[in-house]
Design an enzyme around this catalytic site. Sequence first.
Site, short mmCIF file in Angstrom:
data_model
loop_
_atom_site.label_atom_id
_atom_site.label_comp_id
_atom_site.label_asym_id
_atom_site.label_seq_id
_atom_site.Cartn_x
_atom_site.Cartn_y
_atom_site.Cartn_z
N GLY A 31 0.73 4.08 1.66
CA GLY A 31 0.84 4.90 2.85
C GLY A 31 -0.33 5.87 2.92
O GLY A 31 -0.50 6.57 3.92
N GLY A 32 -1.14 5.89 1.87
CA GLY A 32 -2.26 6.81 1.82
C GLY A 32 -3.29 6.57 2.91
O GLY A 32 -3.80 7.51 3.53
N PHE A 33 -3.58 5.32 3.16
CA PHE A 33 -4.62 5.02 4.15
C PHE A 33 -4.26 5.56 5.54
O PHE A 33 -5.14 5.95 6.31
CB PHE A 33 -4.90 3.53 4.23
CG PHE A 33 -5.96 3.19 5.26
CD1 PHE A 33 -5.64 2.53 6.43
CD2 PHE A 33 -7.27 3.59 5.06
CE1 PHE A 33 -6.61 2.25 7.38
CE2 PHE A 33 -8.25 3.32 6.00
CZ PHE A 33 -7.92 2.64 7.17
N CYS A 40 -7.17 -26.97 12.99
CA CYS A 40 -8.35 -27.83 13.06
C CYS A 40 -7.99 -29.31 12.97
O CYS A 40 -8.71 -30.16 13.47
CB CYS A 40 -9.34 -27.45 11.96
SG CYS A 40 -10.11 -25.83 12.27
N HIS A 79 -5.74 -20.50 11.44
CA HIS A 79 -7.08 -20.92 11.06
C HIS A 79 -7.82 -19.84 10.28
O HIS A 79 -8.45 -20.12 9.26
CB HIS A 79 -7.92 -21.32 12.27
CG HIS A 79 -9.37 -21.50 11.90
ND1 HIS A 79 -9.85 -22.62 11.24
CD2 HIS A 79 -10.42 -20.66 11.99
CE1 HIS A 79 -11.14 -22.46 10.97
NE2 HIS A 79 -11.52 -21.27 11.43
N ASP A 125 0.87 -1.16 0.00
CA ASP A 125 0.00 0.00 0.00
C ASP A 125 0.91 1.22 0.00
O ASP A 125 2.05 1.15 0.45
CB ASP A 125 -0.90 -0.03 1.24
CG ASP A 125 -1.90 1.11 1.25
OD1 ASP A 125 -2.46 1.40 2.32
OD2 ASP A 125 -2.15 1.71 0.18
N CYS A 167 -12.72 -27.83 8.06
CA CYS A 167 -11.52 -27.05 7.76
C CYS A 167 -10.29 -27.93 7.74
O CYS A 167 -10.12 -28.80 8.61
CB CYS A 167 -11.36 -25.93 8.78
SG CYS A 167 -9.90 -24.90 8.51
N CYS A 174 -7.10 -26.83 7.92
CA CYS A 174 -5.92 -26.15 8.44
C CYS A 174 -5.29 -26.93 9.58
O CYS A 174 -5.96 -27.74 10.24
CB CYS A 174 -6.25 -24.72 8.88
SG CYS A 174 -6.86 -24.56 10.58
N GLN A 203 -11.04 7.03 -6.45
CA GLN A 203 -11.62 7.71 -5.29
C GLN A 203 -12.96 8.33 -5.67
O GLN A 203 -13.55 7.95 -6.67
CB GLN A 203 -10.62 8.76 -4.76
CG GLN A 203 -9.33 8.17 -4.20
CD GLN A 203 -9.59 7.36 -2.93
OE1 GLN A 203 -10.63 7.47 -2.29
NE2 GLN A 203 -8.62 6.53 -2.57
N ASP A 211 -8.14 -7.13 0.49
CA ASP A 211 -7.23 -7.21 1.63
C ASP A 211 -7.97 -6.70 2.86
O ASP A 211 -8.87 -5.87 2.72
CB ASP A 211 -5.99 -6.34 1.42
CG ASP A 211 -6.26 -4.88 1.76
OD1 ASP A 211 -6.88 -4.17 0.94
OD2 ASP A 211 -5.90 -4.46 2.88
#
Lengths: 403, 425
Positions: A107-109, A322, A348, A105, A317, A319, A202, A279
Amino acid sequence: MAATASPASLDSAPRIMRLVAECSRSRARAGELRLPHGLVATPVFMPVGTQATMKGITAEQLDALGCRICLGNTYHLGLRPGPELIQKAHGLHGFMNWPHNLLTDSGGFQMVSLVSLSEVTEEGVRFRSPYDGDETLLSPEKSVQIQNALGSDIIMQLDDVVSSTVTGPRVEEAMYRSIRWLDRCIAAHRQPDKQNLFAIIQGGLDADLRATCLEEMTKRDVPGFAIGGLSGGESKAQFWKMVALSTSRLPKDKPRYLMGVGYATDLVVCVALGCDMFDCVFPTRTARFGSALVPTGNLQLKKKLFEKDFGPIDPECTCPTCQKHSRAFLHALLHSDNTAALHHLTVHNIAYQLQLMSAMRASIVEKRFPEFVRSFMGTMYGDPTLCPTWATEALASVGITLD
Amino acid sequence: SLRDLEESVRMKLSLTKVVNGCRLGKIKNLGKTGDRTMDIPGCLLYTKTGSAPHLTHQTLHNIHGLPAMVQLTLSSLAEHHEVLAEYKEGVGKFIGMPESLVYCSLHDPVSHCPAGYVTNKSVSVWGVGGRVEMTVSKFMAIQQALQPDWFQCLSDGEASCEETTSMKRARKSVDRSLLFLDNCLRLQEESEVLQKSVIIGVIEGGDVMEERLRSARETAKRPVGGFLLDGFQGNPTTLDTRLHLLSSVTAELPEDKPRLVSGVSRPDEVLECIERGVDLFESFFPYQVTERGCALTFSFDYQPNPEETLLQQNGTQEEIKCVDQIKKIKTTGCNQEMTSFEINLKEKKYQEDFNPLVRECSCYCCKNHTRAYIHHLLVTNELLAGVLLMMHNFEHYFGFFHSIREALKSDRLAQLKELIHKQVS
């Protein structure tokens, strides 16, 4: 600038996305991203590893879960350990020893999330560091420069981000500025053959502003587009409409990355609306609070009701958590100070997210996505008709009914 | 006969050799199926609430040389008694380690509990939810639910808590512990579930030689499976003064049963205890090192090749030069008890150090990451720091124990001891 183009494509831009299947009813697509560090199947959920680490899980564990792309954050990494060091370590891949893809990203957020520490001008964003009080100017050029040093496979433009709850002229100002900053990012980008610079649409919750932004940004020669400025405090009704508007105006042959979305229902709806990449910190963050994601919602494993529950989090699941552990054991471990408890849940929850995307993709390829959506909503809400209104309307808008 | 059959499947300690008091050998026929083996001298895997600190099954099994036996603590498990009783299948399975041998100690060697809570009838442990008081019958009921392979018998370990033990207090610790032992043995006989579990008798007696000997002799008369030498924990100075007690105690114990010591985990102290007849140790030292953001780097390569010696000498010199600096940093925060067996990854000098923690280390961390990366994780307070450091520190520590056994095999323990002592600041 560039010549006017239809939403279809611009001839010279790199095509990193290959469409494998499309839902005949909705806008859902299954595809494949071809990135410098390997292929990524879409739709994809990208876990967030802000500071060059996926919280408590190793690169090997993340790889074993099937993750092929995850996030790092320019703002944080730019401060610590800094781009020079990372460059010496052979980029972010080398520094954290991650063999697959990385998206950073811009850095804007942080402009929104750390708003009390930041000031926006045409030049860029001025931040006061929370660590040493030092001031840094994050300009479009600087952001791209840092991301070039990080060497991530997908880099994001620096955008002028405004909280979705803000109204008035600031929203318009930010939208136009984001276009100008996109152009500055494109100009400053030193490694277009190694790193894919995405634009970020935007315009807040204003349909006209969004439409203008879409029209302008799609004229630019970028490999992919993100839909930004959403997933803040806005209502879901407004949220989905902006997503739908965006996907209707974005080119079909380029990936659409919806930023900051990670709740299961939101993922399903937005895939239906035509998004490819997502994300969110939610799954990994909620794990560290003892919450395990399941098809019916979540389990707050610290609660007493799990004390003697000897089954796994989710019997379906696959994973490692689990496969090996019961809710009762995790409950006991969560009440201790052993961090292993958090790692079990992080593993998980990431598995849950990736399995969800995988299942969605399979249903699109096998031409049964609408059935998948109905089944998903039924499991999540007890009955497909009990699905939240906004989701029902959003799905209906692309031809998927839930009854 | 059935008796002979029982005898033959019961666990058995065979000594390969004894060199200067150090015992090298194997304990066979361990576990519920009677087919597991442990090497001695050796250590047990330290856990917190049934899990190695910071590690899940995946990351734990990245570690080479994992001990066959895991140490669990009653202090972390006693409050889960009801759950385990309902679970019925034993704590090993509950924690996701059905393959491991399980030893249950009373207390956690790292966070020892407040003194003053042992009575003639009960001993208390401290869990997350507070104090759990255990009479003999409650203690045995908990062990029934846990079904460990070995468990430390209920004992009075408080004679060694104060600065100086009084004769009276020492005597009481021995009397109580013997009484607890006899009662526990009696209850074990009546429990079918606990037939496969082995009681470890606890040697008490504070710092009073007479009482220590009495404890050893009396405990040895009981049908225990092994012995825990309790009350030797503390700082290096206190252990020093107790070493002669240790030798005298082990001299009274049968050769064919294992000797564990609690609260002793530092490499130099481990060697001292092995020389005095101790077989098994807890592995909490690597955990403590991890918690202060440090990595074990001490060498246990007592017969390196010449090139490696040169490289290591240069390395050691660098480390020694920095010892003074380290001592300065030592007094701030969690670096207080930092030893010279480790390096502090938070130090600025590691910011751009792209070497692994320890060259030639084959652990996951050293094979995949750099000092610079660990430094970054520590500075940014990321959880992964603990995970990676724990993997390295456990592996390094288990490697040390392997080298002890190898040194004993080839009669080189003196060299190993000299090497370790060179590295003690």
